[in-house]
Scaffold this active site. Sequence first.
Site, PDB file in Angstrom:
ATOM      1  N   ASN A   1      -3.077  -7.325 -49.457  1.00 16.12           N
ATOM      2  CA  ASN A   1      -4.131  -7.986 -48.681  1.00 16.12           C
ATOM      3  C   ASN A   1      -5.210  -7.037 -48.205  1.00 16.12           C
ATOM      4  O   ASN A   1      -6.234  -7.462 -47.722  1.00 16.12           O
ATOM      5  CB  ASN A   1      -3.522  -8.730 -47.488  1.00 16.12           C
ATOM      6  CG  ASN A   1      -2.726  -7.807 -46.590  1.00 16.12           C
ATOM      7  OD1 ASN A   1      -2.154  -6.820 -47.050  1.00 16.12           O
ATOM      8  ND2 ASN A   1      -2.681  -8.114 -45.315  1.00 16.12           N
ATOM      9  N   TYR A   2      -4.996  -5.749 -48.333  1.00 18.56           N
ATOM     10  CA  TYR A   2      -5.916  -4.777 -47.730  1.00 18.56           C
ATOM     11  C   TYR A   2      -6.507  -3.895 -48.814  1.00 18.56           C
ATOM     12  O   TYR A   2      -5.766  -3.247 -49.566  1.00 18.56           O
ATOM     13  CB  TYR A   2      -5.136  -3.940 -46.710  1.00 18.56           C
ATOM     14  CG  TYR A   2      -5.974  -3.004 -45.880  1.00 18.56           C
ATOM     15  CD1 TYR A   2      -7.133  -3.445 -45.266  1.00 18.56           C
ATOM     16  CD2 TYR A   2      -5.589  -1.683 -45.704  1.00 18.56           C
ATOM     17  CE1 TYR A   2      -7.896  -2.589 -44.495  1.00 18.56           C
ATOM     18  CE2 TYR A   2      -6.343  -0.816 -44.925  1.00 18.56           C
ATOM     19  CZ  TYR A   2      -7.500  -1.273 -44.320  1.00 18.56           C
ATOM     20  OH  TYR A   2      -8.251  -0.426 -43.551  1.00 18.56           O
TER      21      TYR A   2
ATOM     22  N   TYR B   1       6.482  -8.795 -48.745  1.00 19.11           N
ATOM     23  CA  TYR B   1       5.470  -8.694 -47.694  1.00 19.11           C
ATOM     24  C   TYR B   1       4.437  -9.776 -47.937  1.00 19.11           C
ATOM     25  O   TYR B   1       3.783  -9.814 -48.989  1.00 19.11           O
ATOM     26  CB  TYR B   1       4.788  -7.312 -47.676  1.00 19.11           C
ATOM     27  CG  TYR B   1       3.623  -7.319 -46.718  1.00 19.11           C
ATOM     28  CD1 TYR B   1       3.827  -7.612 -45.356  1.00 19.11           C
ATOM     29  CD2 TYR B   1       2.324  -7.114 -47.150  1.00 19.11           C
ATOM     30  CE1 TYR B   1       2.759  -7.685 -44.470  1.00 19.11           C
ATOM     31  CE2 TYR B   1       1.246  -7.180 -46.260  1.00 19.11           C
ATOM     32  CZ  TYR B   1       1.480  -7.473 -44.926  1.00 19.11           C
ATOM     33  OH  TYR B   1       0.437  -7.559 -44.052  1.00 19.11           O
TER      34      TYR B   1
ATOM     35  N   ARG C   1       1.414  -7.869 -67.068  1.00 18.48           N
ATOM     36  CA  ARG C   1       2.103  -6.576 -67.153  1.00 18.48           C
ATOM     37  C   ARG C   1       1.985  -6.081 -68.579  1.00 18.48           C
ATOM     38  O   ARG C   1       1.771  -6.883 -69.489  1.00 18.48           O
ATOM     39  CB  ARG C   1       3.575  -6.725 -66.745  1.00 18.48           C
ATOM     40  CG  ARG C   1       4.335  -7.822 -67.462  1.00 18.48           C
ATOM     41  CD  ARG C   1       5.841  -7.751 -67.178  1.00 18.48           C
ATOM     42  NE  ARG C   1       6.459  -8.999 -66.791  1.00 18.48           N
ATOM     43  CZ  ARG C   1       7.067  -9.808 -67.641  1.00 18.48           C
ATOM     44  NH1 ARG C   1       7.093  -9.550 -68.938  1.00 18.48           N
ATOM     45  NH2 ARG C   1       7.644 -10.914 -67.200  1.00 18.48           N
TER      46      ARG C   1
ATOM     47  N   ASN D   1      13.582   0.638  -4.065  1.00 20.40           N
ATOM     48  CA  ASN D   1      12.965   1.895  -3.656  1.00 20.40           C
ATOM     49  C   ASN D   1      13.159   3.000  -4.681  1.00 20.40           C
ATOM     50  O   ASN D   1      12.556   4.050  -4.582  1.00 20.40           O
ATOM     51  CB  ASN D   1      13.559   2.342  -2.312  1.00 20.40           C
ATOM     52  CG  ASN D   1      13.292   1.301  -1.233  1.00 20.40           C
ATOM     53  OD1 ASN D   1      12.155   0.963  -0.956  1.00 20.40           O
ATOM     54  ND2 ASN D   1      14.350   0.763  -0.660  1.00 20.40           N
TER      55      ASN D   1
ATOM     56  N   ALA E   1       0.810  -1.225   0.000  1.00 20.15           N
ATOM     57  CA  ALA E   1       0.000   0.000   0.000  1.00 20.15           C
ATOM     58  C   ALA E   1       0.838   1.268   0.000  1.00 20.15           C
ATOM     59  O   ALA E   1       0.306   2.369  -0.047  1.00 20.15           O
ATOM     60  CB  ALA E   1      -0.927  -0.005   1.222  1.00 20.15           C
ATOM     61  N   GLY E   2       2.148   1.119   0.037  1.00 24.58           N
ATOM     62  CA  GLY E   2       3.036   2.281   0.195  1.00 24.58           C
ATOM     63  C   GLY E   2       2.919   3.261  -0.969  1.00 24.58           C
ATOM     64  O   GLY E   2       2.371   2.950  -2.023  1.00 24.58           O
TER      65      GLY E   2
ATOM     66  N   ALA F   1       7.680 -12.367 -63.643  1.00 20.99           N
ATOM     67  CA  ALA F   1       8.192 -11.249 -62.858  1.00 20.99           C
ATOM     68  C   ALA F   1       7.450  -9.967 -63.215  1.00 20.99           C
ATOM     69  O   ALA F   1       7.049  -9.761 -64.356  1.00 20.99           O
ATOM     70  CB  ALA F   1       9.688 -11.078 -63.120  1.00 20.99           C
TER      71      ALA F   1
ATOM     72  N   ARG G   1       9.933   7.631  -3.469  1.00 20.27           N
ATOM     73  CA  ARG G   1      11.284   7.704  -4.037  1.00 20.27           C
ATOM     74  C   ARG G   1      11.317   7.287  -5.508  1.00 20.27           C
ATOM     75  O   ARG G   1      12.295   7.470  -6.191  1.00 20.27           O
ATOM     76  CB  ARG G   1      12.242   6.816  -3.218  1.00 20.27           C
ATOM     77  CG  ARG G   1      12.566   7.391  -1.855  1.00 20.27           C
ATOM     78  CD  ARG G   1      13.211   6.375  -0.932  1.00 20.27           C
ATOM     79  NE  ARG G   1      12.220   5.527  -0.271  1.00 20.27           N
ATOM     80  CZ  ARG G   1      12.511   4.563   0.610  1.00 20.27           C
ATOM     81  NH1 ARG G   1      13.779   4.317   0.915  1.00 20.27           N
ATOM     82  NH2 ARG G   1      11.562   3.838   1.168  1.00 20.27           N
TER      83      ARG G   1
HETATM   84  C1  UD1 Z   1      11.477  -1.505   5.399  1.00 18.76           C
HETATM   85  C2  UD1 Z   1      11.762  -1.841   6.863  1.00 18.76           C
HETATM   86  C3  UD1 Z   1      13.276  -1.895   7.090  1.00 18.76           C
HETATM   87  C4  UD1 Z   1      13.860  -2.949   6.170  1.00 18.76           C
HETATM   88  C5  UD1 Z   1      13.487  -2.678   4.703  1.00 18.76           C
HETATM   89  C6  UD1 Z   1      13.876  -3.867   3.841  1.00 18.76           C
HETATM   90  C7  UD1 Z   1       9.961  -0.864   8.237  1.00 18.76           C
HETATM   91  C8  UD1 Z   1       9.540   0.267   9.108  1.00 18.76           C
HETATM   92  N1  UD1 Z   1      11.178  -0.806   7.718  1.00 18.76           N
HETATM   93  O1  UD1 Z   1      11.970  -0.206   5.124  1.00 18.76           O
HETATM   94  O2  UD1 Z   1      13.574  -2.261   8.427  1.00 18.76           O
HETATM   95  O3  UD1 Z   1      15.271  -2.972   6.314  1.00 18.76           O
HETATM   96  O4  UD1 Z   1      12.066  -2.491   4.545  1.00 18.76           O
HETATM   97  O5  UD1 Z   1      13.620  -3.673   2.478  1.00 18.76           O
HETATM   98  O6  UD1 Z   1       9.188  -1.800   8.046  1.00 18.76           O
HETATM   99  N2  UD1 Z   1       3.876  -0.177   2.943  1.00 18.76           N
HETATM  100  C9  UD1 Z   1       2.510  -0.231   3.139  1.00 18.76           C
HETATM  101  N3  UD1 Z   1       1.927   0.736   3.926  1.00 18.76           N
HETATM  102  C10 UD1 Z   1       2.637   1.709   4.546  1.00 18.76           C
HETATM  103  C11 UD1 Z   1       4.042   1.736   4.341  1.00 18.76           C
HETATM  104  C12 UD1 Z   1       4.626   0.774   3.541  1.00 18.76           C
HETATM  105  O7  UD1 Z   1       1.821  -1.088   2.592  1.00 18.76           O
HETATM  106  O8  UD1 Z   1       2.032   2.520   5.236  1.00 18.76           O
HETATM  107  C13 UD1 Z   1       4.496  -1.208   2.080  1.00 18.76           C
HETATM  108  C14 UD1 Z   1       5.142  -0.620   0.833  1.00 18.76           C
HETATM  109  O9  UD1 Z   1       4.256  -0.683  -0.281  1.00 18.76           O
HETATM  110  C15 UD1 Z   1       6.348  -1.502   0.616  1.00 18.76           C
HETATM  111  C16 UD1 Z   1       6.656  -2.096   1.993  1.00 18.76           C
HETATM  112  O10 UD1 Z   1       5.524  -1.833   2.793  1.00 18.76           O
HETATM  113  O11 UD1 Z   1       6.062  -2.555  -0.284  1.00 18.76           O
HETATM  114  C17 UD1 Z   1       7.915  -1.508   2.627  1.00 18.76           C
HETATM  115  O12 UD1 Z   1       7.794  -0.107   2.735  1.00 18.76           O
HETATM  116  P1  UD1 Z   1       9.037   0.842   2.471  1.00 18.76           P
HETATM  117  O13 UD1 Z   1       8.598   2.249   2.676  1.00 18.76           O
HETATM  118  O14 UD1 Z   1       9.670   0.514   1.184  1.00 18.76           O
HETATM  119  O15 UD1 Z   1      10.003   0.427   3.692  1.00 18.76           O
HETATM  120  P2  UD1 Z   1      11.582   0.645   3.782  1.00 18.76           P
HETATM  121  O16 UD1 Z   1      11.857   2.059   4.114  1.00 18.76           O
HETATM  122  O17 UD1 Z   1      12.233   0.073   2.611  1.00 18.76           O
HETATM  123 CA    CA Z   2      11.477  -0.782   0.665  1.00 19.40          CA
END
Ligand code: UD1
Ligand code: CA
Length: 468
Positions: A394-395, A374, A448, A235, A17-18, A431, A22
């Site tokens: 063909n077309y 072709y 021809r 990331n 869900a992140g 030809a 980055r």
């Molecule tokens: C995270 C870990 C870190 C680890 C690293 C390994 C935590 C706090 N940190 O950091 O210790 O070394 O991964 O790769 O867990 N996500 C959600 N909801 C949120 C936030 C994140 O679903 O609210 C999901 C993101 O989509 C992602 C995953 O969780 O797939 C990891 O989130 P990300 O922000 O990439 O964590 P890191 O900073 O990489």
């Molecule tokens: Ca990550």
Amino acid sequence: MTQPTISSQRHAVVLAAGKSTRFKSEKPKLVHPLCGKPMICHILDKIALLDVANTIVVLGHESESVREALSGYPVQYVIQEEQLGTGHATMCAVPILQNLSGSVLVVYGDTPLISVETLKRLFTCREEVDADEVILTVETPEPHGYGRIIRDPDNRPLRIVEEKDTSPEQKAIREVNAGFVCFKVSSLLRYLPMLSSQNAAGEYYLTDMLALLREHGGKVVTVPASSVEETTGINSREELARAESQLRLEIAVKWMREGVTILNPATVYLDPDVVVGPDTRIYPGVIIEGQTVIGPRCTIYSGCHLVDAVLEEDVVVDQCSVIRRSRVGRGTTVGPFAHLREHCQVAENVRIGNFVEVKKSVIGAGTKAAHHAYLGDAEIGREVNIGAGTITCNYDGVHKNKTTIEDQVFVGSDSQLIAPVTIHRGAYVAAGSSITDDVPPGALAIARSRQINKEGWAAAKTKTKEKE
Ligand code: UD1
Ligand code: CA
């Protein structure tokens, strides 16, 4: 067969869900392709090999594209409305987890390179020692961005410090949280609600579960990863590119071990589902994608691009040729600079030469189209000769029409076959003909205008000029 006991049940939660800040992309990073498939699919393909009873994917409310990428996977979705951290994301899975028992693996959607063996080890370790939590860790020369593992004097894991919260001394710690943890379901459910967001990011960190469990006398163990590479988190776009070359190389190595020669594996791109037969040689700069299957003893020269192609054995695809969604028979040669565009069925010992484009056509055994042609919507028999510059028209501006060329036909160079039209068995086309009517078996069709030679024309022209 004995039924598995309740406590040996296995489940998985994938956090997806992140916000992908980055990545600087309009779409979630998890749907960006890695080796031909959305990044998120890699981890789910591995989970599918773990024999888990339930897989829960945590999505953000704008994750429609992630859900689309996962259509077809047997998963349950929960929504994390606000992205308040990995601990909070895991909490969103509680309504489903509270009906379960056994072990639950919690993984991130952005760590696609992990091996299935390592994931299995997390489950077995959790079950064998009945741990509350098992954490995969890795020693890395580049710990930046990862949570650092803090150990107590007895060398047991004590807590995880996230990058943003590290002190200068902690920054130097090289053992990090790889991002793969396995919990006893009941322990996760009991302590997860106690997580706090009192940290530099103001987030609920899943990684704080370690300290919480230790404070309450829980049993937490660490398991080392098999390699740094398998734990790589993606990331940024640089990390995506690095993961891409790493995974491509792994795929190339796998096929080399199966007897395929790959002259320069760093420049050859094979998608994960591609199959290659032994003693096939692949030259540098080749891209082979999708569900392509290549038989034994084939040769693929530089600059070729194959997508969902099937090559039988002993096929040669010469320099800079493109084959998509087409089948090529035993001993056939394609290229250089040829294009089997889509839905072509090319039989054995055929020759498709330079600058020949073929689309939606069937070509019989031993037929040759060696240069500049072709062939579209055509059904071509065996041992046919297609002269240089032949075009199936063909077309007609509205419909695609079919050209049929029966066995042993000879089509002279620079002919246009205006479809729908049939050249019957053994016929010849002179030809330069524009064929609009069917040609009977064994006939010669000349279509021809006749040549006129005007004797002395050039000299007469010169005289006229002199007078002016
Ligand atoms: C995270 C870990 C870190 C680890 C690293 C390994 C935590 C706090 N940190 O950091 O210790 O070394 O991964 O790769 O867990 N996500 C959600 N909801 C949120 C936030 C994140 O679903 O609210 C999901 C993101 O989509 C992602 C995953 O969780 O797939 C990891 O989130 P990300 O922000 O990439 O964590 P890191 O900073 O990489
Ligand atoms: Ca990550």
